[in-house]
Design a protein around this motif. Structure first.
Motif, mmCIF file in Angstrom:
data_model
loop_
_atom_site.group_PDB
_atom_site.id
_atom_site.type_symbol
_atom_site.label_atom_id
_atom_site.label_comp_id
_atom_site.label_asym_id
_atom_site.label_seq_id
_atom_site.Cartn_x
_atom_site.Cartn_y
_atom_site.Cartn_z
ATOM 1 N N GLN A 1 1.769 2.318 0.475
ATOM 2 C CA GLN A 1 0.681 2.822 0.688
ATOM 3 C C GLN A 1 -0.629 1.852 -0.190
ATOM 4 N N SER A 2 -0.292 1.055 -0.483
ATOM 5 C CA SER A 2 -1.505 -0.002 -1.037
ATOM 6 C C SER A 2 -2.144 -0.454 -0.067
ATOM 7 N N PRO A 3 -3.682 -0.828 -0.236
ATOM 8 C CA PRO A 3 -4.378 -1.477 0.747
ATOM 9 C C PRO A 3 -4.228 -2.823 0.643
ATOM 10 N N ILE A 4 -3.481 -3.348 -0.726
ATOM 11 C CA ILE A 4 -3.520 -4.898 -0.641
ATOM 12 C C ILE A 4 -1.954 -5.192 -0.311
ATOM 13 N N TRP A 5 -1.843 -6.563 0.046
ATOM 14 C CA TRP A 5 -0.384 -7.009 0.112
ATOM 15 C C TRP A 5 0.344 -6.964 -0.877
ATOM 16 N N ILE A 6 1.734 -6.693 -0.922
ATOM 17 C CA ILE A 6 2.806 -6.754 -1.975
ATOM 18 C C ILE A 6 4.006 -7.437 -1.391
ATOM 19 N N ALA B 1 8.027 -7.217 2.053
ATOM 20 C CA ALA B 1 6.662 -7.212 2.468
ATOM 21 C C ALA B 1 6.332 -5.852 2.429
ATOM 22 N N ASN B 2 5.191 -5.402 2.106
ATOM 23 C CA ASN B 2 4.731 -4.184 2.286
ATOM 24 C C ASN B 2 4.084 -3.819 3.563
ATOM 25 N N LYS B 3 3.884 -2.586 4.136
ATOM 26 C CA LYS B 3 3.448 -2.311 5.522
ATOM 27 C C LYS B 3 1.987 -2.950 5.638
ATOM 28 N N GLU B 4 0.948 -3.019 4.585
ATOM 29 C CA GLU B 4 -0.288 -3.635 4.784
ATOM 30 C C GLU B 4 0.194 -4.917 5.335
ATOM 31 N N LEU B 5 0.785 -5.693 4.889
ATOM 32 C CA LEU B 5 0.954 -7.192 5.032
ATOM 33 C C LEU B 5 1.821 -7.305 6.356
#
Length: 557
Positions: free
Chosen positions: A181-186, A198-202
């Motif tokens: 749910q984070s707007p930044i890459w994790i 890797a999270n969805k944003e990335l």
């Protein structure tokens, strides 16, 4: 061996449970006295009581309960221990009998062993029903006839371990949920910087579906060609030096195919002192970069404009110096001749002039004198900026005494007086500060009431910036405050700032003679001393001027 020892040898060395079995009155139970127990039960009991591994035995048709010291902790406190010893299984375990009875039935009826790992079987212990996770096996125990007479349970209470694993899984689930749910890459890597998560944003940004698809080739495909060497060397240095990663580089947006700037940061993870990977983030800084480039461009433009302004300012300064020269030489020479010839005419031809002529010549003299005053004031205003400043420490009272002496005729004419309430040392440019005091005292005399002798009170004191409500002063820094109060005609509060402007007059020149530059010169001199000046007044009730300058001019320029 005594008879007693022969009867209970299989119960010896059994710890707490062996002692309980020896002391228990078995005659009151269906299983009978120990000396009547079959050899198979005795042998099983001896093995179980002397085993360091948790064991529980269900024996006979009623599945009577026996257990050893190693099993005892699994029952907890305020639970089933010790009263279930010798009790039927159904009575001892009513809360789980429906779950374990079918398993026991399979072992007894089919002779098959059963194994379960981390099985949730709640039991009553510690005064309540608790969720307990067991790893256990059920094995058949045969009697002397070869028939299955009991079920031996070898078990381990894995509750804490299972809860820890479940907690870890829940923590990981929450982490992934939060990360997605984070707007930044994790992202998380192994020790070789291979991406494990890797999270969805990335993933969405670079256009792949799963973390497992994130190989080293992906970096080559998405990183700007001019930045790829920076990325690989930065990650390699972090692995070699066991250090953090902090890089800024461009990455291709899978949706637009445009490259955008990202700031990628990561910290190394260690287990038992060994590097196991990195956990990192990535933040889109395209807007900041664009803004920085725009700002850089604006700074360059403003710098060029400032350079042009400096050139123009230098040109204006030269013009001002030329004006000052003209004022002090070329303009004053014809003015002096006008004044001289007017004076000669007034002395020698006055009686020959008509009444109208006399008035006109008086106006010529008056205008010439005003012109002379204006030129002198303009020169003083110009010199306040251009003359070299050499600071000296002098006594305020000495300056006031000199000015008072210069204004002696004006004071005597109006029967005025100057009172120095307190004095102090001041670090100033002497001739400039003398001009400042002269202008202020001259103003107070000039704007005195017609029927009231002017009284000018001056107070000098040293203050700390902390003592003042003025936000411009620095706490802990020493300042000199000079307050000049008069009882003249005063002025309306709305003009407190305007009176320091060049050519600002509050009264007509017919009422009070002046050029409108005197207080502008005062303000300029105060600024030259890195200080502040303020004025407060009330019509008909006088004026108060307050000057504050640093006690030491060192480091204030």
């Amino acid at each position: 061996m005594s008879n007693k020892s022969e009867k209970f040898y299989f119960l010896e060395d059994g710890g707490e449970m062996g002692e309980l079995m020896r002391k228990k009155d078995w005659s009151k139970t269906l299983i009978g006295l120990p000396e009547t127990w079959p050899q198979s039960l005795r042998t099983t009991m001896s093995i179980m009581l002397n085993s360091p591994f948790p064991m529980f035995l269900f024996w006979g048709e009623k599945l009577k309960c026996f257990y050893n010291d190693a099993y005892r902790p699994s029952l907890g406190m305020n639970g089933k221990h010790p009263f279930i010893l010798g009790m039927s299984g159904k009575e001892a375990w009513p809360e789980i009998w429906d779950d374990i009875s079918p398993l026991l039935g399979v072992v007894i009826e089919k002779g098959e062993s059963i194994w379960r790992e981390n099985q949730l079987i709640p039991i009553f212990r510690n005064g309540q029903i608790e969720d307990v996770y067991w790893t256990f096996s059920y094995s058949p125990v045969k009697d002397e006839s070869g028939n299955i007479a009991g079920v031996l349970t070898v078990c381990t209470d894995n509750t804490e371990a299972v809860k820890a694993v479940n907690s870890l899984r829940e923590s990981e689930r929450r982490f992934r949920e939060m990360a997605d749910q984070s707007p930044i890459w994790i992202w998380i890597t192994d020790a070789e910087v291979n991406v494990q998560y890797a999270n969805k944003e990335l993933l969405n940004y670079i256009g792949i579906e799963n973390s497992s698809d994130f190989t080293g080739q992906v970096w080559k495909d998405v990183v700007h060609p001019n930045d790829i060497e920076l990325v690989f060397s930065g990650f390699a240095d972090a692995v070699q030096n066991l250090s953090e990663i902090a890089l800024e580089f461009r990455i291709k947006n899978a949706s637009t195919s445009n490259y955008e700037w990202f700031k990628v940061m990561a910290a190394p993870k260690f287990e038992e002192g060994r590097l196991v990977g990195f956990i990192g983030t990535g933040m889109n800084i395209e807007q900041q970069k664009s803004f920085a480039e725009h700002l850089k461009s604006e700074v360059e433009i403003r710098t060029r404009e400032l350079a042009d302004s400096n050139i123009k300012l230098e040109s204006m300064n030269k013009e001002l110096q030329a004006f000052a020269y003209i004022s002090s030489h070329d303009l004053q020479e014809p003015l002096r001749k006008i004044q001289m010839f007017a004076e000669v005419l007034m002395e020698r031809e006055y009686d020959n002039l008509s009444k109208t002529g006399k008035v006109k010549f008086e106006k010529i003299q008056s205008a010439a004198n005003r012109m002379q005053s204006l030129i002198n004031d303009l020169l003083a205003y110009s010199r306040a900026d251009t003359e070299k400043r050499v600071f000296e420490v002098i006594d305020l009272k000495n300056v006031i005494d000199e000015v008072e002496n210069d204004l002696g005729e004006e004071l005597a004419k109006k029967q005025g007086k100057v009172e120095v309430l307190s004095s102090c040392k001041i670090e100033v440019v002497p001739f400039q500060f003398r001009q400042l005091i002269y202008n202020l005292l001259s103003n107070s005399i000039k704007y005195s009431k017609l029927d009231v002798p002017p009284v000018i009170k001056i107070m000098g004191e040293v203050i700390d910036g902390l003592e003042s409500n003025d936000k411009l002063l620095i706490a802990g820094k020493s300042y000199t405050k000079i307050t000049i109060t008069d009882n003249g005609i005063g002025f309306d509060k709305q003009f407190s700032e305007k009176i320091f402007e060049v050519f600002q007059r509050l009264h007509s020149k017919q009422e009070y003679v002046g050029t409108g530059i005197g207080l502008a010169i005062v303000k300029k001199i105060v600024q030259n001393h890195n200080g502040f000046i303020s004025a407060n007044g009330e019509s008909g009730k006088g004026a108060v001027f307050q000057i504050i300058i640093p006690s030491s001019q060192l480091g204030t320029s």
